[in-house]
Design a protein around this motif. Structure first.
Motif, PDB file in Angstrom:
ATOM      1  N   LEU A   5       0.854  -1.189   0.000  1.00  0.00           N
ATOM      2  CA  LEU A   5       0.000   0.000   0.000  1.00  0.00           C
ATOM      3  C   LEU A   5       0.887   1.234   0.000  1.00  0.00           C
ATOM      4  N   ILE A   6       0.653   2.116  -0.960  1.00  0.00           N
ATOM      5  CA  ILE A   6       1.362   3.392  -1.017  1.00  0.00           C
ATOM      6  C   ILE A   6       0.343   4.481  -0.759  1.00  0.00           C
ATOM      7  N   SER A   7       0.662   5.400   0.134  1.00  0.00           N
ATOM      8  CA  SER A   7      -0.224   6.545   0.359  1.00  0.00           C
ATOM      9  C   SER A   7       0.525   7.816  -0.019  1.00  0.00           C
ATOM     10  N   VAL A   8      -0.193   8.722  -0.648  1.00  0.00           N
ATOM     11  CA  VAL A   8       0.360   9.990  -1.098  1.00  0.00           C
ATOM     12  C   VAL A   8      -0.534  11.093  -0.563  1.00  0.00           C
ATOM     13  N   ALA A   9       0.057  12.116   0.020  1.00  0.00           N
ATOM     14  CA  ALA A   9      -0.724  13.257   0.506  1.00  0.00           C
ATOM     15  C   ALA A   9       0.140  14.504   0.414  1.00  0.00           C
ATOM     16  N   MET A  34      -6.545   1.811  -7.015  1.00  0.00           N
ATOM     17  CA  MET A  34      -6.128   3.162  -6.642  1.00  0.00           C
ATOM     18  C   MET A  34      -7.352   4.005  -6.316  1.00  0.00           C
ATOM     19  N   SER A  35      -7.211   4.854  -5.316  1.00  0.00           N
ATOM     20  CA  SER A  35      -8.240   5.829  -4.969  1.00  0.00           C
ATOM     21  C   SER A  35      -7.546   7.175  -4.804  1.00  0.00           C
ATOM     22  N   GLN A  36      -8.157   8.226  -5.352  1.00  0.00           N
ATOM     23  CA  GLN A  36      -7.544   9.552  -5.257  1.00  0.00           C
ATOM     24  C   GLN A  36      -8.616  10.596  -5.026  1.00  0.00           C
ATOM     25  N   SER A  44      -4.808  13.472  -2.052  1.00  0.00           N
ATOM     26  CA  SER A  44      -4.648  12.319  -1.180  1.00  0.00           C
ATOM     27  C   SER A  44      -4.929  11.090  -2.035  1.00  0.00           C
ATOM     28  N   SER A  45      -4.028  10.123  -2.003  1.00  0.00           N
ATOM     29  CA  SER A  45      -4.184   8.947  -2.841  1.00  0.00           C
ATOM     30  C   SER A  45      -3.687   7.714  -2.108  1.00  0.00           C
ATOM     31  N   MET A  46      -4.389   6.604  -2.305  1.00  0.00           N
ATOM     32  CA  MET A  46      -3.939   5.298  -1.815  1.00  0.00           C
ATOM     33  C   MET A  46      -3.852   4.377  -3.022  1.00  0.00           C
ATOM     34  N   MET A  47      -2.728   3.683  -3.150  1.00  0.00           N
ATOM     35  CA  MET A  47      -2.487   2.799  -4.280  1.00  0.00           C
ATOM     36  C   MET A  47      -2.048   1.439  -3.762  1.00  0.00           C
TER      37      MET A  47
END
Length: 67
Positions: A5-9, A34-36, A44-47
C-alpha cells in the motif's frame, strides 16, 4: 506476489501519479487498485501494488519519490 500500500498526501501538482507510476514500473511491479481525492489544491491517494517477491521493502521505499 506480495501486496504493498502506497499513500500519497500533499499539494496537488502535475505529475504526482506519474512519479509513483514510473517508480513502480521500474521495479516491475503493477497497480492493482487506486483511490484519489483532490480538495482545494491538495491531493490524497492510496495505491495498492503487486510487488514481486525479489523486490525488497527497502528497495521499494527507496524508489518511490517523496515529492
Amino acid at each position: 506476489m506480495d501486496k504493498v500500500l502506497i499513500s500519497v498526501a500533499g499539494p496537488d501538482r502535475a505529475g504526482v501519479v506519474y512519479s509513483v507510476a514510473e517508480a513502480v514500473y521500474e521495479l516491475k511491479c503493477n497497480f492493482v487498485d487506486m483511490s484519489q481525492t483532490n480538495v482545494v489544491e491538495q491531493v490524497s491517494s492510496m495505491m495498492i501494488m503487486d510487488k514481486a517477491s525479489h523486490v525488497t521493502k527497502a528497495r521499494f521505499e527507496d524508489n518511490i519519490p517523496e515529492s
